[in-house]
Enzyme design. Structure first.
Site, mmCIF file in Angstrom:
data_model
loop_
_atom_site.group_PDB
_atom_site.id
_atom_site.type_symbol
_atom_site.label_atom_id
_atom_site.label_comp_id
_atom_site.label_asym_id
_atom_site.label_seq_id
_atom_site.Cartn_x
_atom_site.Cartn_y
_atom_site.Cartn_z
ATOM 1 N N ASP A 150 3.403 -24.344 -27.392
ATOM 2 C CA ASP A 150 2.183 -23.653 -26.534
ATOM 3 C C ASP A 150 2.122 -22.341 -26.504
ATOM 4 O OD1 ASP A 150 0.099 -24.179 -24.758
ATOM 5 O OD2 ASP A 150 1.618 -23.772 -23.095
ATOM 6 N N ASP A 170 0.595 -19.884 -23.635
ATOM 7 C CA ASP A 170 0.748 -19.299 -22.118
ATOM 8 C C ASP A 170 1.776 -20.109 -21.348
ATOM 9 O OD1 ASP A 170 -1.378 -17.721 -22.749
ATOM 10 O OD2 ASP A 170 -2.960 -19.134 -22.043
ATOM 11 N N SER A 226 -1.257 -17.357 -16.093
ATOM 12 C CA SER A 226 -2.036 -16.730 -15.048
ATOM 13 C C SER A 226 -3.164 -17.915 -14.491
ATOM 14 C CB SER A 226 -2.681 -15.257 -15.232
ATOM 15 O OG SER A 226 -3.453 -15.271 -13.968
ATOM 16 N N CYS A 277 -13.977 -32.808 -26.390
ATOM 17 C CA CYS A 277 -13.690 -32.210 -27.796
ATOM 18 C C CYS A 277 -12.536 -33.131 -28.322
ATOM 19 C CB CYS A 277 -13.379 -30.887 -27.937
ATOM 20 S SG CYS A 277 -12.009 -30.371 -27.063
#
Length: 199
Positions: free
Chosen positions: A22, A24, A31, A112
């Site tokens: 992954d 972030d 964040s 999706c």
């Protein structure tokens, strides 16, 4: 414009030599307000070095990242590309490489096939690496979504405590999930385990 050749994949590439990350919270600081610019994209120094060490020890590294900030209009694809170019440049400067970055540009209500915990991003990586499956690969994330996607494809699920990892550890059922303080600690373990394995 000079086209750079794609990195040549090892002849004997097998899923157990593939690590999917992954982004972030694993590679860079996360964040709650989203990472919206190259200036806001701040990689963990130890993560860049860890990715390079994986490459140098024969693992193929790919990235699978949900980027709903695109659907929300917080940034555009050109800005996302700047972040990913910067990531690849930093890893290359440290002596490593990233084989492919797969990202989902959709929001949570778009239904999706690629937004984790669905497996579309991992399917894309599997196809790019020309693998029959990803059983035995490693999926490293900081959220339950990452782990679910990896498990659905037969990957070993790994949680890191950076990003949302500590919160995930506190609230999720993590039976049979490997847990490490950060990406560097996982890479240390993986390299050492291979070194100790019978030849």
């Amino acid at each position: 414009m000079t086209m750079q050749p794609l990195p040549v994949q090892p002849y004997d590439l097998t899923p157990n030599k593939v690590v999917i990350l992954d982004r972030d919270g694993v590679i860079n600081e996360d964040s709650e307000n989203y990472i919206k610019s190259l200036e806001e994209w701040r990689p963990y120094p130890q993560a860049i070095e860890a990715i390079a060490r994986l490459s140098l020890h024969g693992w193929t590294v790919a990235v699978a990242t949900n980027q709903s900030g695109l659907a929300r209009g917080y940034f555009d694809e050109a800005t996302l590309q700047l972040m990913h170019d910067n990531l690849c440049e930093r890893v290359s400067a440290a002596g490593g490489s990233i084989a492919h970055i797969a990202y989902c540009p959709h929001g949570p209500d778009d239904d999706c096939a690629c937004r984790k915990p669905k497996v579309g991003l991992l399917d894309q990586i599997q196809q790019r690496l020309n693998l029959e499956n990803l059983r035995g690969a490693w999926m490293v994330g900081d959220s339950g979504r990452d782990l679910e996607a990896g498990i659905a494809k037969g990957c070993h699920p790994v949680l890191v405590r950076t990003g949302k990892g500590k919160k995930t550890e506190a609230r999720e059922n993590l039976e049979r999930v490997w847990i490490f303080d950060d990406l560097a600690a996982f890479v240390d373990h993986l390299i050492e385990a291979e070194r100790r394995a019978p030849q």
